[in-house]
Design a protein around this motif. Structure first.
Motif, PDB file in Angstrom:
ATOM      1  N   THR A 214      62.630   1.985  42.237  1.00  0.00           N
ATOM      2  CA  THR A 214      62.419   3.196  41.446  1.00  0.00           C
ATOM      3  C   THR A 214      61.328   2.956  40.426  1.00  0.00           C
ATOM      4  O   THR A 214      61.001   1.813  40.086  1.00  0.00           O
ATOM      5  CB  THR A 214      63.708   3.606  40.713  1.00  0.00           C
ATOM      6  N   VAL A 215      60.759   4.047  39.938  1.00  0.00           N
ATOM      7  CA  VAL A 215      59.773   3.989  38.871  1.00  0.00           C
ATOM      8  C   VAL A 215      60.079   5.130  37.901  1.00  0.00           C
ATOM      9  O   VAL A 215      60.466   6.231  38.317  1.00  0.00           O
ATOM     10  CB  VAL A 215      58.330   4.092  39.432  1.00  0.00           C
ATOM     11  N   ARG A 216      59.957   4.831  36.611  1.00  0.00           N
ATOM     12  CA  ARG A 216      60.205   5.832  35.574  1.00  0.00           C
ATOM     13  C   ARG A 216      58.891   6.527  35.238  1.00  0.00           C
ATOM     14  O   ARG A 216      57.859   5.887  35.025  1.00  0.00           O
ATOM     15  CB  ARG A 216      60.790   5.162  34.329  1.00  0.00           C
ATOM     16  N   ILE A 217      58.926   7.862  35.164  1.00  0.00           N
ATOM     17  CA  ILE A 217      57.743   8.666  34.870  1.00  0.00           C
ATOM     18  C   ILE A 217      58.022   9.461  33.605  1.00  0.00           C
ATOM     19  O   ILE A 217      58.993  10.225  33.534  1.00  0.00           O
ATOM     20  CB  ILE A 217      57.390   9.603  36.042  1.00  0.00           C
ATOM     21  N   LYS A 218      57.171   9.271  32.607  1.00  0.00           N
ATOM     22  CA  LYS A 218      57.314   9.947  31.318  1.00  0.00           C
ATOM     23  C   LYS A 218      56.315  11.094  31.255  1.00  0.00           C
ATOM     24  O   LYS A 218      55.113  10.874  31.319  1.00  0.00           O
ATOM     25  CB  LYS A 218      57.067   8.962  30.175  1.00  0.00           C
ATOM     26  N   CYS A 219      56.816  12.324  31.122  1.00  0.00           N
ATOM     27  CA  CYS A 219      55.972  13.523  31.126  1.00  0.00           C
ATOM     28  C   CYS A 219      55.894  14.088  29.711  1.00  0.00           C
ATOM     29  O   CYS A 219      56.928  14.327  29.071  1.00  0.00           O
ATOM     30  CB  CYS A 219      56.538  14.583  32.077  1.00  0.00           C
TER      31      CYS A 219
ATOM     32  N   PHE B 280      47.526  16.425  52.671  1.00  0.00           N
ATOM     33  CA  PHE B 280      47.168  17.396  51.647  1.00  0.00           C
ATOM     34  C   PHE B 280      45.730  17.176  51.182  1.00  0.00           C
ATOM     35  O   PHE B 280      45.134  16.121  51.409  1.00  0.00           O
ATOM     36  CB  PHE B 280      48.128  17.314  50.449  1.00  0.00           C
ATOM     37  N   ASP B 281      45.178  18.197  50.520  1.00  0.00           N
ATOM     38  CA  ASP B 281      43.814  18.129  49.986  1.00  0.00           C
ATOM     39  C   ASP B 281      43.794  17.254  48.737  1.00  0.00           C
ATOM     40  O   ASP B 281      44.679  17.348  47.889  1.00  0.00           O
ATOM     41  CB  ASP B 281      43.296  19.521  49.647  1.00  0.00           C
ATOM     42  N   PHE B 282      42.763  16.420  48.615  1.00  0.00           N
ATOM     43  CA  PHE B 282      42.627  15.552  47.448  1.00  0.00           C
ATOM     44  C   PHE B 282      42.018  16.352  46.294  1.00  0.00           C
ATOM     45  O   PHE B 282      40.943  16.936  46.420  1.00  0.00           O
ATOM     46  CB  PHE B 282      41.742  14.355  47.772  1.00  0.00           C
ATOM     47  N   ARG B 283      42.704  16.345  45.152  1.00  0.00           N
ATOM     48  CA  ARG B 283      42.234  16.991  43.931  1.00  0.00           C
ATOM     49  C   ARG B 283      42.335  16.012  42.773  1.00  0.00           C
ATOM     50  O   ARG B 283      43.051  15.016  42.866  1.00  0.00           O
ATOM     51  CB  ARG B 283      43.070  18.238  43.605  1.00  0.00           C
ATOM     52  N   TYR B 284      41.640  16.337  41.696  1.00  0.00           N
ATOM     53  CA  TYR B 284      41.761  15.466  40.523  1.00  0.00           C
ATOM     54  C   TYR B 284      43.156  15.579  39.927  1.00  0.00           C
ATOM     55  O   TYR B 284      43.797  14.583  39.602  1.00  0.00           O
ATOM     56  CB  TYR B 284      40.716  15.824  39.472  1.00  0.00           C
ATOM     57  N   SER B 285      43.659  16.810  39.777  1.00  0.00           N
ATOM     58  CA  SER B 285      45.007  17.028  39.247  1.00  0.00           C
ATOM     59  C   SER B 285      45.736  17.985  40.179  1.00  0.00           C
ATOM     60  O   SER B 285      45.206  19.038  40.549  1.00  0.00           O
ATOM     61  CB  SER B 285      44.958  17.610  37.833  1.00  0.00           C
ATOM     62  N   TYR B 286      46.966  17.614  40.543  1.00  0.00           N
ATOM     63  CA  TYR B 286      47.748  18.438  41.455  1.00  0.00           C
ATOM     64  C   TYR B 286      48.645  19.434  40.730  1.00  0.00           C
ATOM     65  O   TYR B 286      49.017  20.454  41.299  1.00  0.00           O
ATOM     66  CB  TYR B 286      48.601  17.540  42.355  1.00  0.00           C
TER      67      TYR B 286
ATOM     68  N   VAL C  48      55.463  22.355  30.481  1.00  0.00           N
ATOM     69  CA  VAL C  48      55.833  23.774  30.427  1.00  0.00           C
ATOM     70  C   VAL C  48      56.492  24.187  31.737  1.00  0.00           C
ATOM     71  O   VAL C  48      57.434  24.986  31.756  1.00  0.00           O
ATOM     72  CB  VAL C  48      54.592  24.632  30.135  1.00  0.00           C
ATOM     73  N   ASP C  49      56.020  23.638  32.842  1.00  0.00           N
ATOM     74  CA  ASP C  49      56.566  23.947  34.175  1.00  0.00           C
ATOM     75  C   ASP C  49      57.010  22.642  34.825  1.00  0.00           C
ATOM     76  O   ASP C  49      56.309  22.068  35.660  1.00  0.00           O
ATOM     77  CB  ASP C  49      55.499  24.653  35.014  1.00  0.00           C
ATOM     78  N   MET C  50      58.188  22.162  34.438  1.00  0.00           N
ATOM     79  CA  MET C  50      58.685  20.901  34.979  1.00  0.00           C
ATOM     80  C   MET C  50      59.097  21.023  36.444  1.00  0.00           C
ATOM     81  O   MET C  50      59.090  20.039  37.185  1.00  0.00           O
ATOM     82  CB  MET C  50      59.871  20.409  34.152  1.00  0.00           C
ATOM     83  N   LYS C  51      59.449  22.222  36.863  1.00  0.00           N
ATOM     84  CA  LYS C  51      59.794  22.410  38.275  1.00  0.00           C
ATOM     85  C   LYS C  51      58.595  22.121  39.169  1.00  0.00           C
ATOM     86  O   LYS C  51      58.724  21.490  40.231  1.00  0.00           O
ATOM     87  CB  LYS C  51      60.293  23.841  38.486  1.00  0.00           C
ATOM     88  N   ASN C  52      57.423  22.573  38.736  1.00  0.00           N
ATOM     89  CA  ASN C  52      56.197  22.291  39.500  1.00  0.00           C
ATOM     90  C   ASN C  52      55.879  20.810  39.499  1.00  0.00           C
ATOM     91  O   ASN C  52      55.443  20.249  40.521  1.00  0.00           O
ATOM     92  CB  ASN C  52      55.036  23.092  38.903  1.00  0.00           C
ATOM     93  N   VAL C  53      56.104  20.120  38.373  1.00  0.00           N
ATOM     94  CA  VAL C  53      55.850  18.677  38.298  1.00  0.00           C
ATOM     95  C   VAL C  53      56.741  17.925  39.282  1.00  0.00           C
ATOM     96  O   VAL C  53      56.279  17.042  40.027  1.00  0.00           O
ATOM     97  CB  VAL C  53      56.054  18.171  36.854  1.00  0.00           C
TER      98      VAL C  53
END
Length: 421
Positions: free
Chosen positions: A208-213, A87-93, A219-224
């Motif tokens: 596993t790793v826990r990720i806190k959003c 994939f292309d490298f971006r600052y934020s995906y 707003v769009d957790m499906k995209n995350v």
């Protein structure tokens, strides 16, 4: 009278001459006595006390060492890093959209990875996996498809067989806050490029790793969730609100992790087209002004807290459009860039028309061609997507008997009790 002062003057000259002579003779005697006693003066004193001339050596300053850049930028004798990620490298995906093209750049095209550190070209927005200077479009498409297919097969191989309900339950319990402190915080910038390296570093020590959003990306957790699984190669085994548990896979090897070059600084965001138009499509200038005044006067649907969880915001706006034409959201205390991003996400998810961002408020309009039936249908589809994972877990739990669960639980505990290599 005339010869008397002259004689006095001569007399003073005579006495001064005699005193100088006595002083010189005393010096000669002292030097002769020093030679008799074999006295050696220290190196700080001159060897010959009678000599008045001192030889001074010319002082030469050491030349300045040549400039050396910091260790993070010093690439002398090293080749640029090469990454096989497709994939292309971006600052934020999560907070950037490749389909929206900017209209300008705020800075020159300096690569945030550092000069000569990466074999990809920085276009000002991203570092494409395929060289953008290649003229043949067919070659680019074929190369991208082949890389994506290869990455998909590698991900399936690393994940291995699906986890059973007992294995999933144990891994989720080990990732709770009272059991481990391994956590990656995903904030207003979303899933950034350097977070991928942090996730793989956590996977060295745990499965596993826990990720806190929190903040705008929720707003769009499906995209995350989609971006997390796509960019890291792991699998999400549990999600409660903004807390995600990401699993690395059965056959994950930390020694064969992908090469992820780090960004040394944050690049400036490019210039995008204006979000709020002077005149809304389908309305006149007077109607647009009147709608903006009415939107700010409407009672606020909700007040957004800074760095909060906004996962239900799109559903609330859809439900409000069933009875109201305009929806007003209070965003006092938030950064201007934050509530602008929230407005863009609502425009794409609901969908709706952005009216204004004045006075730290978001005002959206449902549009002329709005129909309640299509809105109810979209709400049902969204609810089905949200409950799909829960239904699959219920089916798996109902089909598996208690004896099978106990056997799976005991076998998994025996496997995971052995120390990791």
């Amino acid at each position: 009278m005339f010869f008397n002062p002259i004689s006095r003057q001569n007399q003073s000259l005579f006495f001064s001459f005699i005193s100088n002579r006595r002083f010189l003779s005393s010096l000669l005697r002292s030097s002769s006595k020093l030679q008799d006693y074999n006295f050696k003066p220290p190196p700080s004193l001159p060897q010959n006390p009678n000599s008045t001339s001192h030889t001074t050596k010319p002082t030469t300053k050491n030349p300045k060492p040549p400039y050396r850049p910091p260790s993070s930028l010093d690439r002398t004798g090293q080749k640029p890093l090469r990454s096989n990620l497709p994939f292309d490298f971006r600052y934020s995906y999560t907070e950037s959209n490749s389909s929206v093209r900017p209209i300008g750049l705020r800075e020159p095209k300096y690569s945030p990875f550092g000069p000569g550190r990466l074999d990809r070209v920085w276009t000002g927005v991203s570092a494409p996996a395929v060289d953008p200077t290649v003229k043949s479009v067919e070659e680019n498409v074929c190369a991208e498809d082949a890389a994506a297919e290869k990455a998909r097969k590698e991900r399936e191989r690393i994940l291995g067989e699906p986890l059973s309900l007992a294995e999933r339950k144990i891994l989720v319990e080990r990732s709770q806050r009272n059991k481990t402190k391994r956590q990656v915080n995903l904030g207003r910038d979303g899933l950034t490029h350097n977070m991928l390296n942090d996730i793989h570093n956590h996977w060295k020590q745990a499965e596993t790793v826990r990720i806190k959003c929190l903040g705008v990306p929720t707003v769009d957790m499906k995209n995350v969730c989609t971006q997390l699984e796509d960019k890291t190669g792991g699998a999400i085994i549990n999600r409660q609100g903004g807390t995600i548990v990401l699993y690395r896979g059965r056959y994950y090897n930390p020694k064969k992790r992908p090469v992820i070059p780090l960004m040394l600084w944050r690049p400036h965001e490019p210039v995008y087209p204006r979000l709020i138009k002077t005149v809304i499509d389908g309305l006149s200038i007077e109607e647009t002004k009147e709608m903006r005044k009415r939107g700010l006067a409407v009672p606020a649907l909700t007040t957004l807290a800074k760095n909060g969880y906004y996962g239900n915001l799109a559903t609330m706006v859809r439900d409000a459009f069933l009875t109201e034409e305009l929806v007003h959201i209070d965003c006092k205390g938030l950064e201007r860039s934050d509530y602008k991003k929230i407005g863009v996400k609502l425009r794409d998810l609901v969908p709706c028309v952005l009216v204004t961002f004045d006075k730290e408020q978001i005002v959206v309009w449902r549009g002329k061609n709005y129909s309640a039936e299509t809105q109810c249908l979209s709400n049902e589809l969204v609810s089905l997507d949200d409950t799909e994972n829960c239904d699959s877990e219920r089916k798996s739990s109902s089909t598996s008997s208690p004896q099978n669960l106990d056997s799976d639980l005991s076998s998994f505990i025996e496997k995971t009790s052995t120390p990791l290599e």
